[in-house]
Design a protein around this motif. Structure first.
Motif, PDB file in Angstrom:
ATOM      1  N   LEU A 362      21.758  44.133 -14.521  1.00 27.73           N
ATOM      2  CA  LEU A 362      21.332  43.048 -13.650  1.00 27.73           C
ATOM      3  C   LEU A 362      22.470  42.042 -13.558  1.00 27.73           C
ATOM      4  O   LEU A 362      22.804  41.378 -14.546  1.00 27.73           O
ATOM      5  N   THR A 363      23.063  41.947 -12.386  1.00 28.61           N
ATOM      6  CA  THR A 363      24.191  41.055 -12.155  1.00 28.61           C
ATOM      7  C   THR A 363      23.739  39.896 -11.289  1.00 28.61           C
ATOM      8  O   THR A 363      23.146  40.100 -10.224  1.00 28.61           O
ATOM      9  N   ALA A 364      23.997  38.681 -11.753  1.00 29.23           N
ATOM     10  CA  ALA A 364      23.681  37.487 -10.978  1.00 29.23           C
ATOM     11  C   ALA A 364      24.962  36.929 -10.368  1.00 29.23           C
ATOM     12  O   ALA A 364      26.011  36.926 -11.023  1.00 29.23           O
ATOM     13  N   ALA A 409      21.041  54.052  -0.256  1.00 27.72           N
ATOM     14  CA  ALA A 409      21.651  53.734  -1.545  1.00 27.72           C
ATOM     15  C   ALA A 409      21.579  52.254  -1.862  1.00 27.72           C
ATOM     16  O   ALA A 409      21.384  51.869  -3.022  1.00 27.72           O
ATOM     17  N   VAL A 410      21.754  51.385  -0.865  1.00 29.22           N
ATOM     18  CA  VAL A 410      21.808  49.931  -1.098  1.00 29.22           C
ATOM     19  C   VAL A 410      20.775  49.254  -0.209  1.00 29.22           C
ATOM     20  O   VAL A 410      20.804  49.410   1.005  1.00 29.22           O
ATOM     21  N   LEU A 411      19.888  48.506  -0.835  1.00 26.31           N
ATOM     22  CA  LEU A 411      18.870  47.751  -0.101  1.00 26.31           C
ATOM     23  C   LEU A 411      19.119  46.269  -0.322  1.00 26.31           C
ATOM     24  O   LEU A 411      19.253  45.820  -1.461  1.00 26.31           O
ATOM     25  N   VAL A 412      19.179  45.513   0.793  1.00 25.99           N
ATOM     26  CA  VAL A 412      19.408  44.078   0.732  1.00 25.99           C
ATOM     27  C   VAL A 412      18.147  43.365   1.205  1.00 25.99           C
ATOM     28  O   VAL A 412      17.642  43.638   2.296  1.00 25.99           O
ATOM     29  N   GLN A 413      17.634  42.461   0.360  1.00 25.42           N
ATOM     30  CA  GLN A 413      16.519  41.608   0.762  1.00 25.42           C
ATOM     31  C   GLN A 413      17.058  40.235   1.105  1.00 25.42           C
ATOM     32  O   GLN A 413      17.643  39.558   0.269  1.00 25.42           O
ATOM     33  N   ASP A 414      16.858  39.819   2.361  1.00 26.34           N
ATOM     34  CA  ASP A 414      17.392  38.552   2.835  1.00 26.34           C
ATOM     35  C   ASP A 414      16.695  37.370   2.172  1.00 26.34           C
ATOM     36  O   ASP A 414      15.630  37.496   1.556  1.00 26.34           O
ATOM     37  N   LYS A 415      17.302  36.212   2.377  1.00 28.42           N
ATOM     38  CA  LYS A 415      16.730  34.973   1.846  1.00 28.42           C
ATOM     39  C   LYS A 415      15.387  34.661   2.504  1.00 28.42           C
ATOM     40  O   LYS A 415      14.485  34.130   1.861  1.00 28.42           O
ATOM     41  N   ASP A 416      15.253  35.001   3.756  1.00 27.51           N
ATOM     42  CA  ASP A 416      14.017  34.768   4.499  1.00 27.51           C
ATOM     43  C   ASP A 416      13.474  36.116   4.971  1.00 27.51           C
ATOM     44  O   ASP A 416      13.614  36.486   6.130  1.00 27.51           O
ATOM     45  N   PRO A 417      12.844  36.891   4.091  1.00 28.11           N
ATOM     46  CA  PRO A 417      12.402  38.245   4.459  1.00 28.11           C
ATOM     47  C   PRO A 417      11.271  38.203   5.473  1.00 28.11           C
ATOM     48  O   PRO A 417      10.486  37.252   5.528  1.00 28.11           O
ATOM     49  N   VAL A 418      11.193  39.250   6.270  1.00 31.31           N
ATOM     50  CA  VAL A 418      10.181  39.355   7.324  1.00 31.31           C
ATOM     51  C   VAL A 418       9.072  40.284   6.845  1.00 31.31           C
ATOM     52  O   VAL A 418       9.345  41.380   6.344  1.00 31.31           O
ATOM     53  N   LEU A 419       7.841  39.839   6.991  1.00 30.04           N
ATOM     54  CA  LEU A 419       6.677  40.663   6.688  1.00 30.04           C
ATOM     55  C   LEU A 419       6.061  41.117   8.001  1.00 30.04           C
ATOM     56  O   LEU A 419       5.724  40.296   8.847  1.00 30.04           O
ATOM     57  N   LEU A 420       5.915  42.410   8.158  1.00 29.76           N
ATOM     58  CA  LEU A 420       5.324  42.944   9.379  1.00 29.76           C
ATOM     59  C   LEU A 420       3.808  42.812   9.320  1.00 29.76           C
ATOM     60  O   LEU A 420       3.201  42.863   8.248  1.00 29.76           O
ATOM     61  N   SER A 421       3.182  42.618  10.479  1.00 27.16           N
ATOM     62  CA  SER A 421       1.735  42.472  10.532  1.00 27.16           C
ATOM     63  C   SER A 421       1.071  43.805  10.220  1.00 27.16           C
ATOM     64  O   SER A 421       1.612  44.874  10.466  1.00 27.16           O
ATOM     65  N   GLU A 495      18.962  52.755  -5.255  1.00 27.46           N
ATOM     66  CA  GLU A 495      19.995  52.858  -6.291  1.00 27.46           C
ATOM     67  C   GLU A 495      20.562  51.481  -6.615  1.00 27.46           C
ATOM     68  O   GLU A 495      20.793  51.143  -7.767  1.00 27.46           O
ATOM     69  N   VAL A 496      20.785  50.675  -5.560  1.00 27.68           N
ATOM     70  CA  VAL A 496      21.283  49.311  -5.727  1.00 27.68           C
ATOM     71  C   VAL A 496      20.371  48.379  -4.941  1.00 27.68           C
ATOM     72  O   VAL A 496      20.136  48.596  -3.756  1.00 27.68           O
ATOM     73  N   LEU A 497      19.856  47.355  -5.600  1.00 28.79           N
ATOM     74  CA  LEU A 497      19.000  46.370  -4.948  1.00 28.79           C
ATOM     75  C   LEU A 497      19.720  45.031  -4.976  1.00 28.79           C
ATOM     76  O   LEU A 497      20.085  44.526  -6.039  1.00 28.79           O
ATOM     77  N   VAL A 498      19.925  44.445  -3.783  1.00 31.22           N
ATOM     78  CA  VAL A 498      20.588  43.157  -3.642  1.00 31.22           C
ATOM     79  C   VAL A 498      19.552  42.151  -3.165  1.00 31.22           C
ATOM     80  O   VAL A 498      18.948  42.329  -2.105  1.00 31.22           O
ATOM     81  N   VAL A 528      21.593  43.239  -8.051  1.00 35.48           N
ATOM     82  CA  VAL A 528      22.437  42.069  -7.815  1.00 35.48           C
ATOM     83  C   VAL A 528      21.542  40.968  -7.265  1.00 35.48           C
ATOM     84  O   VAL A 528      20.847  41.165  -6.263  1.00 35.48           O
ATOM     85  N   VAL A 529      21.550  39.800  -7.937  1.00 37.00           N
ATOM     86  CA  VAL A 529      20.725  38.679  -7.527  1.00 37.00           C
ATOM     87  C   VAL A 529      21.626  37.492  -7.212  1.00 37.00           C
ATOM     88  O   VAL A 529      22.402  37.055  -8.072  1.00 37.00           O
ATOM     89  N   PHE A 530      21.541  36.987  -5.981  1.00 37.47           N
ATOM     90  CA  PHE A 530      22.247  35.765  -5.598  1.00 37.47           C
ATOM     91  C   PHE A 530      21.323  34.588  -5.878  1.00 37.47           C
ATOM     92  O   PHE A 530      20.250  34.467  -5.266  1.00 37.47           O
ATOM     93  N   THR A 531      21.705  33.731  -6.795  1.00 40.62           N
ATOM     94  CA  THR A 531      20.859  32.623  -7.194  1.00 40.62           C
ATOM     95  C   THR A 531      21.684  31.571  -7.907  1.00 40.62           C
ATOM     96  O   THR A 531      22.793  31.851  -8.381  1.00 40.62           O
ATOM     97  N   SER A 532      21.135  30.372  -7.966  1.00 44.26           N
ATOM     98  CA  SER A 532      21.720  29.313  -8.784  1.00 44.26           C
ATOM     99  C   SER A 532      20.695  28.782  -9.764  1.00 44.26           C
ATOM    100  O   SER A 532      20.895  27.728 -10.364  1.00 44.26           O
TER     101      SER A 532
END
Length: 607
Positions: A362-364, A409-421, A495-498, A528-532
């Motif tokens: 887990l990398t921050a 292989a690499v999935l990126v979850q944005d800061k403002d994720p969209v939920l489908l109806s 495999e990689v979650l961002v 990989v987690v982008f956070t402060s």
């Protein structure tokens, strides 16, 4: 292609150089269906056009008291009636098929382009424009593609009737052959102005729709600041502009419609007046006059298709232009990849910044600029190479992999994720490895309160998985949306979650439990987690500080907090000068900073 065969196994590669080229490409790719519609249209229109000749023959047979010719004419009229019915039935069937299949082909092309471009699509084209093209515009495009074959049948029938009248009765046939093109083409000079007015109307209607959507989406905020009346007035003005534009556009189209009725009527009056004179002189018979008169009246029917094709092209041309604009967008690099489709593994490394995310850890990542953090997160999962070079996964450049393999292989979850109806079960039904159960993912993302809220807000759903999530999750709070999106990403088990700020909208206690659940569920997988947030940073195996596009320091949270002023300034949200001054006068040390860094967040969220 039949409607039941949709969707297309391969919609093809469109000619998106311009709107007219796209329309022509669609027509060529439906040549079989267009030919069917043309044949059935010819049967229908020719049968309709033959009726006046039958009527003329019947009248002349009565005048001549010929029972045999009257009986033959009756049989011929029965045959023409059958042709009218059969032709009209199968023409309608073919036309609707062509319309729907053309629209479906464009929708498939747009969907494929959206998947192909990914997040780059909305940066280059407004999301509202994509929605407008894939809904309203595809119907107009399908209308024009379908109308071409019917117009062709109507035009050929009109030419055949004129030729037949010239042969049957030259004195009147020549008059009809000269006057008919004038009647058919009289409206052409008005079409450009009518098209411009229609474009203005659609543009203003789009603005009004956009304003209404923004108002509905921000209704809670508007009520909080008392801005309902302000935006209501704006929408009223926009609505009035749409109304005025619609009236101006309708005036032009009504003028065109008047010409389509007035000019054929004038032609009919001219033919009858001239024919009566010829009949008095004995140059034509009564039957011939009735035949020519009936033929001119019947020609009004195919002439209507001249107006329809003009309207269809006027409405479909801007729609095709917008569709071509979207379909012509390309990614910076090819998506086929030079390597075979495979699922690479190993360390994730970005040569542009020097960021390394070791496999299975887990990398921050701490980045002082949120926008820069979002761009870097997107880059880690992006397929196209950038000036800094492509991201490497296990030493394999992502841009050398097929697009599907890279995204798997690499999935990126944005800061403002969209939920489908849809229902929660449908929301969580995503392509996954199968190693993570939905219940485990929901528990790790601390979604129990979200499930309870969904059940309470549902009318008939006792099971939370059957509760419906509204469009973009608008009925949920920001923290609830974040937790559901995180659960969805955990179920996918890439495999990689961002993750870009996956818990920025939750309270500190929930964030702590999310951090523990994330670490437990992603054990042995690269994350990989982008956070402060110190709560997340303290549970990371490795922390990297990125400043101005490069990695400045790596280590664990507590070490960087003690040794790196810039890291401490970002995490504790205090200026570097204050940190340095505190060190000189003997302010509390590392452990106190760790605790103090969480305090502002708790106060903010409790407020």
């Amino acid at each position: 292609m039949q409607i039941q065969d949709l969707p297309y196994s391969d919609p093809g590669v469109p000619d998106a150089r311009s709107g007219p080229r796209l329309l022509w490409w669609l027509w060529r790719n439906q040549a079989g269906g267009q030919l069917k519609a043309l044949v059935w249209g010819l049967l229908h229109f020719v049968s309709v056009a033959a009726l006046p000749f039958c009527v003329g023959l019947a009248v002349q047979a009565v005048v001549d008291r010929s029972g045999t010719r009257l009986a033959l004419t009756g049989g011929l009229m029965l045959l023409c009636g059958t042709g009218v019915a059969v032709g009209d039935t199968f023409l309608h069937r073919s036309a609707v098929t062509n319309w729907i299949t053309a629209a479906a082909r464009v929708q498939q092309l747009l969907a494929r382009k959206a998947v192909h471009l990914g997040s780059a699509l909305t940066r280059r084209v407004a999301a509202g424009e994509v929605v407008a093209v894939s809904t309203g515009d595809v119907e107009k495009i399908g209308w024009f593609v379908e109308a071409l074959s019917r117009f062709g049948a109507a035009a050929l029938t009109a030419v055949a009737v004129c030729a037949g009248l010239v042969v049957y009765q030259p004195a009147l046939g020549v008059l009809v052959a000269v006057g008919l093109p004038v009647v058919a083409l009289a409206a052409l000079p008005l079409l450009p102005r009518a098209t411009r007015r229609a474009d203005v109307q659609r543009e203003k209607a789009g603005r009004a729709t956009e304003l209404a959507s923004d108002t509905v989406a921000g209704l809670r905020v508007l009520r909080g600041i008392g801005g309902e009346e302000l935006f209501l007035d704006r929408y009223r003005r926009a609505s009035q502009e749409v109304r005025h534009a619609a009236v101006r556009s309708a005036r032009m189209w009504s003028l065109i419609a008047v010409l389509q009725v007035l000019l054929p009527g004038l032609l009919l009056i001219t033919v009858v007046w001239h024919g009566i004179g010829l009949a008095r002189q004995g140059r034509i018979t009564v039957g011939e006059l009735v035949t020519v008169y009936s033929a001119v009246m019947i020609l009004h029917y195919p002439l209507q298709h001249f107006q329809e094709i003009a309207m269809a092209y006027s409405f479909s041309r801007p729609s095709a232009k917008r569709a071509a604009r979207v379909l012509s967008l390309e990614r910076p690099t090819a998506t086929g990849g030079s390597r075979p489709a495979e699922a690479p593994g190993g360390d994730l490394y970005d040569p542009g910044t020097g960021l390394l995310a070791p496999a299975g850890l887990l990398t921050a990542v701490v980045c002082g600029d949120p926008d820069a953090a979002g761009r870097l997160a997107e880059r880690l999962g992006g397929h196209p190479a950038e000036p800094g070079g492509s991201v490497l996964l296990g030493g394999v450049p992502l841009d050398e992999l097929p697009l599907d393999s890279a995204r798997t292989a690499v999935l990126v979850q944005d800061k403002d994720p969209v939920l489908l109806s849809g229902t929660l079960r449908e929301l969580l039904d995503v392509p996954a490895s199968g190693a993570v159960r939905p219940a485990d993912a929901l528990a790790a993302a601390q979604c129990q309160h979200v499930l309870d809220a969904l059940v309470q807000g549902s009318v008939d759903a006792a099971d939370p998985m059957d509760a419906r999530v509204t469009e973009r999750g608008r009925s949920l709070s920001g923290g609830q949306r974040q937790r559901l999106a995180l659960a969805r990403s955990l179920i996918a088990d890439p495999e990689v979650l961002v993750l870009d700020e996956p818990a920025s909208a939750v309270d500190s206690h929930t964030e702590t439990r999310i951090a523990d659940g994330l670490r437990r569920l992603r054990s042995g997988r690269t994350t990989v987690v982008f956070t402060s947030s110190p709560l997340l940073l303290d549970r990371a195996d490795r922390v990297a500080l990125v400043h101005e596009g490069e990695v400045l320091a790596t280590g664990v949270h507590r070490e960087l907090l003690a040794c790196e002023p810039r890291y401490r300034a970002v995490v504790t949200r205090e200026p570097e000068e204050t940190e340095a001054a505190g060190a000189d006068v003997g302010l509390p040390g590392q452990d106190a900073l760790v605790g103090a860094s969480t305090e502002p967040r708790e106060i903010e969220e409790s407020a």
